[in-house]
Scaffold this motif. Structure first.
Motif, PDB file in Angstrom:
ATOM      1  N   LYS A 164       0.349  -1.284  -0.185  1.00 50.24           N
ATOM      2  CA  LYS A 164      -0.032   0.075   0.240  1.00 50.24           C
ATOM      3  C   LYS A 164       0.778   1.200  -0.093  1.00 50.24           C
ATOM      4  O   LYS A 164      -0.275   2.473  -0.636  1.00 50.24           O
ATOM      5  CB  LYS A 164      -1.174   0.036   1.352  1.00 50.24           C
ATOM      6  N   HIS A 165       2.191   0.646   0.446  1.00 49.59           N
ATOM      7  CA  HIS A 165       2.543   2.769   0.301  1.00 49.59           C
ATOM      8  C   HIS A 165       2.691   3.663   1.147  1.00 49.59           C
ATOM      9  O   HIS A 165       2.265   4.493   0.958  1.00 49.59           O
ATOM     10  CB  HIS A 165       3.621   2.929  -0.783  1.00 49.59           C
ATOM     11  N   ASP A 166       1.463   3.141   1.964  1.00 51.96           N
ATOM     12  CA  ASP A 166       1.731   4.540   3.036  1.00 51.96           C
ATOM     13  C   ASP A 166       2.236   5.045   3.779  1.00 51.96           C
ATOM     14  O   ASP A 166       2.640   4.442   4.916  1.00 51.96           O
ATOM     15  CB  ASP A 166       0.240   3.859   3.872  1.00 51.96           C
ATOM     16  N   ARG A 167       3.321   5.975   3.350  1.00 52.81           N
ATOM     17  CA  ARG A 167       4.514   6.451   4.597  1.00 52.81           C
ATOM     18  C   ARG A 167       3.774   6.654   5.849  1.00 52.81           C
ATOM     19  O   ARG A 167       4.854   6.247   6.986  1.00 52.81           O
ATOM     20  CB  ARG A 167       5.344   7.536   3.198  1.00 52.81           C
ATOM     21  N   ASN A 168       3.084   7.444   5.994  1.00 52.98           N
ATOM     22  CA  ASN A 168       2.876   7.942   7.273  1.00 52.98           C
ATOM     23  C   ASN A 168       1.619   7.033   7.830  1.00 52.98           C
ATOM     24  O   ASN A 168       2.805   6.571   9.339  1.00 52.98           O
ATOM     25  CB  ASN A 168       1.739   9.107   7.681  1.00 52.98           C
ATOM     26  N   ARG A 169       2.147   6.088   7.950  1.00 52.08           N
ATOM     27  CA  ARG A 169       1.310   3.949   8.578  1.00 52.08           C
ATOM     28  C   ARG A 169       2.893   3.866   8.742  1.00 52.08           C
ATOM     29  O   ARG A 169       2.807   3.132   9.886  1.00 52.08           O
ATOM     30  CB  ARG A 169       0.635   3.597   7.795  1.00 52.08           C
ATOM     31  N   ILE A 170       3.442   4.070   8.034  1.00 56.25           N
ATOM     32  CA  ILE A 170       4.840   2.769   7.799  1.00 56.25           C
ATOM     33  C   ILE A 170       5.820   3.481   9.010  1.00 56.25           C
ATOM     34  O   ILE A 170       6.071   2.917  10.609  1.00 56.25           O
ATOM     35  CB  ILE A 170       5.355   2.486   7.428  1.00 56.25           C
ATOM     36  N   ASP A 171       6.063   4.436   9.610  1.00 52.37           N
ATOM     37  CA  ASP A 171       6.660   5.808  10.036  1.00 52.37           C
ATOM     38  C   ASP A 171       5.856   5.845  10.846  1.00 52.37           C
ATOM     39  O   ASP A 171       6.921   5.739  12.506  1.00 52.37           O
ATOM     40  CB  ASP A 171       6.620   7.476   9.821  1.00 52.37           C
ATOM     41  N   THR A 172       4.429   6.132  11.792  1.00 48.09           N
ATOM     42  CA  THR A 172       3.147   5.619  12.451  1.00 48.09           C
ATOM     43  C   THR A 172       4.403   4.292  13.577  1.00 48.09           C
ATOM     44  O   THR A 172       3.926   4.263  14.686  1.00 48.09           O
ATOM     45  CB  THR A 172       2.073   5.999  12.945  1.00 48.09           C
ATOM     46  N   ALA A 173       3.740   3.155  12.638  1.00 48.19           N
ATOM     47  CA  ALA A 173       4.011   1.990  13.232  1.00 48.19           C
ATOM     48  C   ALA A 173       5.600   2.031  14.147  1.00 48.19           C
ATOM     49  O   ALA A 173       5.807   0.702  15.084  1.00 48.19           O
ATOM     50  CB  ALA A 173       4.061   1.275  12.256  1.00 48.19           C
ATOM     51  N   LEU A 174       6.119   2.131  12.952  1.00 47.31           N
ATOM     52  CA  LEU A 174       7.779   2.453  13.616  1.00 47.31           C
ATOM     53  C   LEU A 174       8.225   3.089  15.348  1.00 47.31           C
ATOM     54  O   LEU A 174       8.790   2.770  16.482  1.00 47.31           O
ATOM     55  CB  LEU A 174       8.470   3.168  12.719  1.00 47.31           C
ATOM     56  N   ILE A 175       7.670   4.233  15.100  1.00 38.93           N
ATOM     57  CA  ILE A 175       7.105   4.799  16.850  1.00 38.93           C
ATOM     58  C   ILE A 175       6.469   3.903  17.385  1.00 38.93           C
ATOM     59  O   ILE A 175       6.841   3.664  19.172  1.00 38.93           O
ATOM     60  CB  ILE A 175       6.616   6.472  16.285  1.00 38.93           C
ATOM     61  N   ILE A 176       5.417   3.305  17.463  1.00 38.20           N
ATOM     62  CA  ILE A 176       4.695   2.748  18.298  1.00 38.20           C
ATOM     63  C   ILE A 176       5.436   0.933  18.548  1.00 38.20           C
ATOM     64  O   ILE A 176       5.774   1.238  20.025  1.00 38.20           O
ATOM     65  CB  ILE A 176       3.786   2.367  17.642  1.00 38.20           C
ATOM     66  N   ASN A 177       5.908   0.487  17.865  1.00 38.21           N
ATOM     67  CA  ASN A 177       6.837  -0.152  18.083  1.00 38.21           C
ATOM     68  C   ASN A 177       7.710   0.096  18.847  1.00 38.21           C
ATOM     69  O   ASN A 177       8.300  -0.406  20.072  1.00 38.21           O
ATOM     70  CB  ASN A 177       7.009  -1.078  17.205  1.00 38.21           C
ATOM     71  N   GLU A 178       9.060   0.645  18.812  1.00 42.87           N
ATOM     72  CA  GLU A 178       9.806   1.586  19.597  1.00 42.87           C
ATOM     73  C   GLU A 178       9.761   1.463  20.824  1.00 42.87           C
ATOM     74  O   GLU A 178      10.967   1.178  21.513  1.00 42.87           O
ATOM     75  CB  GLU A 178      10.899   2.205  18.506  1.00 42.87           C
ATOM     76  N   GLN A 179       8.581   2.045  20.905  1.00 48.88           N
ATOM     77  CA  GLN A 179       8.910   2.457  22.293  1.00 48.88           C
ATOM     78  C   GLN A 179       8.099   1.655  23.274  1.00 48.88           C
ATOM     79  O   GLN A 179       8.444   1.489  24.613  1.00 48.88           O
ATOM     80  CB  GLN A 179       7.233   3.705  22.594  1.00 48.88           C
ATOM     81  N   HIS A 180       7.204   0.153  22.981  1.00 48.05           N
ATOM     82  CA  HIS A 180       7.151  -0.973  23.366  1.00 48.05           C
ATOM     83  C   HIS A 180       8.228  -1.813  23.549  1.00 48.05           C
ATOM     84  O   HIS A 180       8.438  -2.582  24.448  1.00 48.05           O
ATOM     85  CB  HIS A 180       6.218  -1.843  22.095  1.00 48.05           C
ATOM     86  N   VAL A 181       9.405  -0.770  22.552  1.00 50.30           N
ATOM     87  CA  VAL A 181      10.427  -2.838  22.103  1.00 50.30           C
ATOM     88  C   VAL A 181      10.894  -2.627  23.570  1.00 50.30           C
ATOM     89  O   VAL A 181      11.649  -2.952  24.433  1.00 50.30           O
ATOM     90  CB  VAL A 181      11.235  -1.749  21.130  1.00 50.30           C
ATOM     91  N   ILE A 182      11.396  -0.539  24.622  1.00 50.58           N
ATOM     92  CA  ILE A 182      12.268  -0.145  25.566  1.00 50.58           C
ATOM     93  C   ILE A 182      11.223  -0.247  26.529  1.00 50.58           C
ATOM     94  O   ILE A 182      11.415  -0.444  27.580  1.00 50.58           O
ATOM     95  CB  ILE A 182      12.569   1.031  25.366  1.00 50.58           C
ATOM     96  N   GLN A 183      10.148  -0.320  26.536  1.00 49.61           N
ATOM     97  CA  GLN A 183       9.112  -0.805  28.090  1.00 49.61           C
ATOM     98  C   GLN A 183       9.108  -1.334  29.187  1.00 49.61           C
ATOM     99  O   GLN A 183       9.539  -1.015  30.219  1.00 49.61           O
ATOM    100  CB  GLN A 183       7.644  -0.204  27.422  1.00 49.61           C
ATOM    101  N   GLU A 184       9.719  -2.252  28.544  1.00 48.66           N
ATOM    102  CA  GLU A 184       9.149  -3.709  29.794  1.00 48.66           C
ATOM    103  C   GLU A 184      10.568  -3.585  30.207  1.00 48.66           C
ATOM    104  O   GLU A 184      11.322  -3.900  31.346  1.00 48.66           O
ATOM    105  CB  GLU A 184       8.872  -4.737  28.806  1.00 48.66           C
ATOM    106  N   PRO A 185      11.822  -3.559  28.374  1.00 48.55           N
ATOM    107  CA  PRO A 185      13.399  -3.579  29.801  1.00 48.55           C
ATOM    108  C   PRO A 185      14.134  -2.241  29.899  1.00 48.55           C
ATOM    109  O   PRO A 185      15.455  -2.813  30.640  1.00 48.55           O
ATOM    110  CB  PRO A 185      13.956  -4.247  28.541  1.00 48.55           C
ATOM    111  N   VAL A 186      13.247  -1.838  30.021  1.00 47.65           N
ATOM    112  CA  VAL A 186      13.923  -0.318  30.771  1.00 47.65           C
ATOM    113  C   VAL A 186      13.531   0.717  31.425  1.00 47.65           C
ATOM    114  O   VAL A 186      13.566   0.380  32.190  1.00 47.65           O
ATOM    115  CB  VAL A 186      14.563   0.507  29.441  1.00 47.65           C
TER     116      VAL A 186
END
Length: 349
Positions: A164-186
């Motif tokens: 679908k090449h939705d740039r805003n969607r993938i940018d936001t998805a990466l923001i969401i994912n990376e903040q969850h990645v550090i939530q538990e271990p940090v």
């Protein structure tokens, strides 16, 4: 009859032979595919490890990736946020901060920045490289993301982006994912909660917004946003989405690109303070690599945060920017606040 049997035998032999040949061909193709994918996985892991050394190497890796691959904006956002992390790390060695914070507190805050940024890079950069490899081959390889411990949430989002090449969607998805990645271990890790997030220095930073994310321009302007409650994943996601809006604004993005291209990251706040018109209280000029050693990390057992999250779609909601995003005057005020706090601390000590 003998001729018919002979012919039938001949036919059976050839049919079976063709079947075996086709099966062997499929096996060879499968083995070749496995070999190629194994090589891709190995190369991406090696490249990620090579670049995930310290704040400077991460900043440059994100930036270089964006300038060679502008299909989405998150890598540039990551590079500019990484610059801020570097400035905040070196700030811990400033005279005023040393006056306010004990050495042990400053050391733990540095470890927190370093650990969080290492984890984000170790998770995000393989995703970027795998997308780049998929693009070069013209073939989606996102099933390989599991080899790097990437969440099932991002596997779905990359597949969606591929078609679908939705740039805003993938940018936001990466923001969401990376903040969850550090939530538990940090953010939820017992030792960091005790040594950092329950301390007075952290309260001071959160209360007075000393760690606000700032984006400079060559013209000497500072743009950025403050956030309270950094420990909450939703607050950090909203911050990331607002920062993305500022950086990707067509009226301003070229100014930020110019700063990035013309300013080699040193990890020092002087990278942008040298450009300010008001230069009343400049920080020290020491680069990060002179102040801190290389820190060794390892990633513990992978837990897929998205399997526990019932409704990740809620994080895609739009956010508004605050009225004031140019922060030059605010920045000078905070600089003076820090100076006064340090003087008061030394006076009453």
């Amino acid at each position: 009859m003998e001729n018919v049997e002979c012919n039938n035998t001949f036919l059976r032999t050839n049919v079976c032979g063709m079947g075996e040949h086709m099966e062997q061909s499929k096996n060879k193709e499968a083995l070749a595919k496995i070999a190629i994918e194994t090589r891709i996985i190995k190369d991406i892991k090696r490249e990620t490890e090579r670049l995930n050394v310290d704040n400077i190497s991460r900043t440059k890796a994100y930036q270089n990736y964006y300038f060679r691959n502008k299909d989405f904006f998150w890598p540039f956002l990551a590079s500019m946020v990484s610059r801020n992390a570097g400035w905040n790390m070196t700030d811990l060695q400033q005279e005023e901060v040393r006056e306010i914070m004990p050495r042990q507190d400053r050391r733990w805050i540095f470890y927190t920045y370093e650990r969080a940024n290492w984890l984000i890079f170790s998770d995000a950069y393989p995703q970027l490289l795998l997308y780049e490899k998929s693009k070069n081959l013209g073939l989606p390889l996102f099933h390989l993301l599991r080899e790097f411990g990437v969440s099932s949430f991002m596997v779905k989002e990359w597949r969606r982006f591929w078609y679908k090449h939705d740039r805003n969607r993938i940018d936001t998805a990466l923001i969401i994912n990376e903040q969850h990645v550090i939530q538990e271990p940090v953010l939820e890790q017992t030792v960091y909660k005790r040594e950092v997030f329950a301390t007075f220095p952290y309260w001071l930073q959160d209360r007075f917004h000393f760690s606000t994310v700032l984006f400079p321009t060559i013209e000497g302007k500072l743009y950025g946003i403050s956030v309270h409650g950094f420990r909450k994943v939703s607050n950090r996601i909203d911050l990331g989405k607002r920062l993305l809006k500022i950086l990707s604004d067509p009226k301003m993005s070229e100014h930020f690109f110019r700063f990035a291209r013309m300013t080699e990251p040193s990890g020092s706040r002087y990278d942008y303070e040298r450009l300010l018109v008001q230069q009343t209280r400049q920080g020290h000029h020491f680069p990060l690599r002179l102040l801190y050693p290389i820190i060794s990390h390892h990633r513990r057992e992978f837990n897929d945060w998205s399997l526990k999250e019932r409704n990740p779609e809620k994080y895609f909601q739009n956010v508004r920017l605050p009225r004031q995003i140019q922060l030059n005057d605010w920045y000078e005020h905070k600089r003076m606040e820090l100076y006064v706090l340090a003087k008061l601390k030394s006076f009453f000590h």
